[in-house]
Design a protein around this motif. Sequence first.
Motif, mmCIF file in Angstrom:
data_model
loop_
_atom_site.group_PDB
_atom_site.id
_atom_site.type_symbol
_atom_site.label_atom_id
_atom_site.label_comp_id
_atom_site.label_asym_id
_atom_site.label_seq_id
_atom_site.Cartn_x
_atom_site.Cartn_y
_atom_site.Cartn_z
ATOM 1 N N GLY A 45 0.733 -1.134 -0.077
ATOM 2 C CA GLY A 45 0.028 0.071 -0.078
ATOM 3 C C GLY A 45 0.852 1.382 -0.042
ATOM 4 O O GLY A 45 0.320 2.279 -0.361
ATOM 5 N N TRP A 46 2.010 1.273 0.549
ATOM 6 C CA TRP A 46 3.123 2.415 0.361
ATOM 7 C C TRP A 46 3.745 2.644 -0.579
ATOM 8 O O TRP A 46 4.391 3.701 -1.026
ATOM 9 N N CYS A 47 3.658 1.859 -1.848
ATOM 10 C CA CYS A 47 4.275 1.779 -2.866
ATOM 11 C C CYS A 47 3.594 2.577 -3.819
ATOM 12 O O CYS A 47 2.589 2.187 -4.556
ATOM 13 N N THR A 48 4.030 3.844 -4.388
ATOM 14 C CA THR A 48 3.340 4.491 -5.684
ATOM 15 C C THR A 48 3.904 4.162 -6.861
ATOM 16 O O THR A 48 5.093 3.865 -7.230
ATOM 17 N N PRO A 49 2.837 3.374 -7.650
ATOM 18 C CA PRO A 49 3.419 2.719 -8.883
ATOM 19 C C PRO A 49 4.202 3.646 -9.929
ATOM 20 O O PRO A 49 5.030 2.921 -10.304
ATOM 21 N N SER A 50 3.887 4.798 -9.946
ATOM 22 C CA SER A 50 4.685 5.279 -11.086
ATOM 23 C C SER A 50 6.122 5.569 -10.590
ATOM 24 O O SER A 50 7.223 5.630 -11.331
ATOM 25 N N LEU A 51 6.319 5.898 -9.258
ATOM 26 C CA LEU A 51 7.689 6.138 -8.700
ATOM 27 C C LEU A 51 8.365 4.955 -8.692
ATOM 28 O O LEU A 51 9.801 4.855 -8.947
ATOM 29 N N PHE A 52 7.567 3.763 -8.260
ATOM 30 C CA PHE A 52 8.597 2.375 -8.622
ATOM 31 C C PHE A 52 8.698 1.962 -9.810
ATOM 32 O O PHE A 52 9.868 1.608 -9.834
ATOM 33 N N ARG A 53 8.069 2.180 -10.642
ATOM 34 C CA ARG A 53 8.170 1.824 -12.123
ATOM 35 C C ARG A 53 9.467 2.678 -12.577
ATOM 36 O O ARG A 53 10.366 2.208 -13.102
ATOM 37 N N GLU A 54 9.564 3.961 -12.352
ATOM 38 C CA GLU A 54 10.575 4.808 -12.675
ATOM 39 C C GLU A 54 12.058 4.098 -12.202
ATOM 40 O O GLU A 54 12.825 3.976 -13.102
ATOM 41 N N ALA A 55 11.937 4.149 -10.932
ATOM 42 C CA ALA A 55 13.322 3.524 -10.239
ATOM 43 C C ALA A 55 13.439 2.396 -10.813
ATOM 44 O O ALA A 55 14.757 2.055 -11.164
ATOM 45 N N PHE A 56 12.513 1.282 -11.113
ATOM 46 C CA PHE A 56 12.807 -0.167 -11.409
ATOM 47 C C PHE A 56 13.490 -0.053 -12.850
ATOM 48 O O PHE A 56 14.458 -0.759 -13.126
ATOM 49 N N LEU A 57 12.779 0.673 -13.795
ATOM 50 C CA LEU A 57 13.486 0.852 -15.096
ATOM 51 C C LEU A 57 14.829 1.606 -15.154
ATOM 52 O O LEU A 57 15.627 0.866 -15.975
ATOM 53 N N VAL A 58 14.847 2.474 -14.369
ATOM 54 C CA VAL A 58 16.412 2.963 -14.316
ATOM 55 C C VAL A 58 17.297 1.862 -13.793
ATOM 56 O O VAL A 58 18.438 1.693 -14.265
ATOM 57 N N ALA A 59 17.013 1.269 -12.619
ATOM 58 C CA ALA A 59 17.744 -0.103 -12.279
ATOM 59 C C ALA A 59 18.222 -0.913 -13.439
ATOM 60 O O ALA A 59 19.252 -1.187 -13.602
ATOM 61 N N LEU A 60 17.049 -1.292 -14.003
ATOM 62 C CA LEU A 60 17.479 -2.268 -15.208
ATOM 63 C C LEU A 60 18.445 -1.563 -15.987
ATOM 64 O O LEU A 60 19.378 -2.563 -16.689
ATOM 65 N N GLU A 61 18.072 -0.504 -16.528
ATOM 66 C CA GLU A 61 19.212 0.232 -17.602
ATOM 67 C C GLU A 61 20.616 0.318 -16.926
ATOM 68 O O GLU A 61 21.454 -0.191 -17.441
ATOM 69 N N ARG A 62 20.739 0.702 -15.761
ATOM 70 C CA ARG A 62 22.100 0.919 -15.053
ATOM 71 C C ARG A 62 22.639 -0.520 -14.751
ATOM 72 O O ARG A 62 23.877 -0.654 -14.738
ATOM 73 N N TYR A 63 21.732 -1.546 -14.665
ATOM 74 C CA TYR A 63 22.590 -2.878 -14.478
ATOM 75 C C TYR A 63 22.681 -3.607 -15.488
ATOM 76 O O TYR A 63 23.167 -4.868 -15.592
ATOM 77 N N GLY A 64 22.413 -3.140 -16.655
ATOM 78 C CA GLY A 64 22.436 -3.688 -18.151
ATOM 79 C C GLY A 64 21.503 -5.080 -18.234
ATOM 80 O O GLY A 64 21.811 -5.954 -18.838
ATOM 81 N N ILE A 65 20.355 -5.014 -17.596
ATOM 82 C CA ILE A 65 19.324 -6.039 -17.797
ATOM 83 C C ILE A 65 18.377 -5.550 -18.841
ATOM 84 O O ILE A 65 17.737 -4.676 -18.791
ATOM 85 N N ALA A 66 18.202 -6.680 -19.840
ATOM 86 C CA ALA A 66 17.426 -6.208 -20.910
ATOM 87 C C ALA A 66 15.694 -6.218 -20.444
ATOM 88 O O ALA A 66 15.516 -7.207 -19.651
ATOM 89 N N ARG A 67 15.020 -5.468 -21.025
ATOM 90 C CA ARG A 67 13.444 -5.273 -20.660
ATOM 91 C C ARG A 67 12.686 -6.187 -21.728
ATOM 92 O O ARG A 67 13.294 -6.248 -22.744
ATOM 93 N N ASP A 68 11.769 -6.937 -21.334
ATOM 94 C CA ASP A 68 11.016 -7.549 -22.435
ATOM 95 C C ASP A 68 9.575 -7.113 -22.449
ATOM 96 O O ASP A 68 8.945 -6.732 -21.495
ATOM 97 N N ALA A 69 8.645 -8.108 -23.282
ATOM 98 C CA ALA A 69 7.180 -7.655 -23.282
ATOM 99 C C ALA A 69 6.600 -7.986 -21.868
ATOM 100 O O ALA A 69 5.453 -7.485 -21.403
ATOM 101 N N ALA A 70 7.236 -9.095 -21.324
ATOM 102 C CA ALA A 70 6.529 -9.679 -20.101
ATOM 103 C C ALA A 70 6.582 -8.547 -18.955
ATOM 104 O O ALA A 70 6.097 -8.787 -17.840
ATOM 105 N N LEU A 71 7.549 -7.695 -18.975
ATOM 106 C CA LEU A 71 7.639 -6.652 -18.011
ATOM 107 C C LEU A 71 6.212 -5.714 -18.148
ATOM 108 O O LEU A 71 6.035 -5.535 -16.927
ATOM 109 N N ALA A 72 6.266 -5.109 -19.117
ATOM 110 C CA ALA A 72 4.830 -4.404 -19.396
ATOM 111 C C ALA A 72 3.753 -5.154 -18.932
ATOM 112 O O ALA A 72 2.925 -4.598 -18.339
#
Length: 142
Positions: A62-89
């Motif tokens: 309940g304390w997790c704001t979806p847009s802020l989590f999504r933003e940070a999560f996507l940045v982390a994937l980029e910085r860690y070199g982890i590829a996104r895929d259709a399953a992420l969306a």
Amino acid sequence: MLDVLDLDFDLAAAILFRNAEWVVTADGLEHRDTGYDIPREAIDRRRGPELWDWPLHMAEKGWCTPSLFREAFLVALERYGIARDAALAESFALGFGIRASRSEGEAAFARLGEILRPRTRARERVAVAPTRRLAAQVAARV
């Protein structure tokens, strides 16, 4: 033996990204208020064969704001070199849901728990109170 602290350690340099709720470091993501930690080595964890675990898991918080989590999560994937895929969306959509709205920000998200157990809307409660007041005012004038 004494441990010596490195006084030249730059905390700002250790932070790869920060928003209002999340910090991304070389070690993982951390929620700024709760201290909830997602280790870097677990960030690409999956549920079943395809769905990403963290978007589904964080949707339960309940304390997790979806847009802020999504933003940070996507940045982390980029910085860690982890590829996104259709399953992420798909994982974000299943976890947080999406309202049929073109507006940006929090209005674009609906938590799955709110869909299954909808709350009484605040504006519906507020709409009743002025009507009762108005009725009392009219009755007092009559």
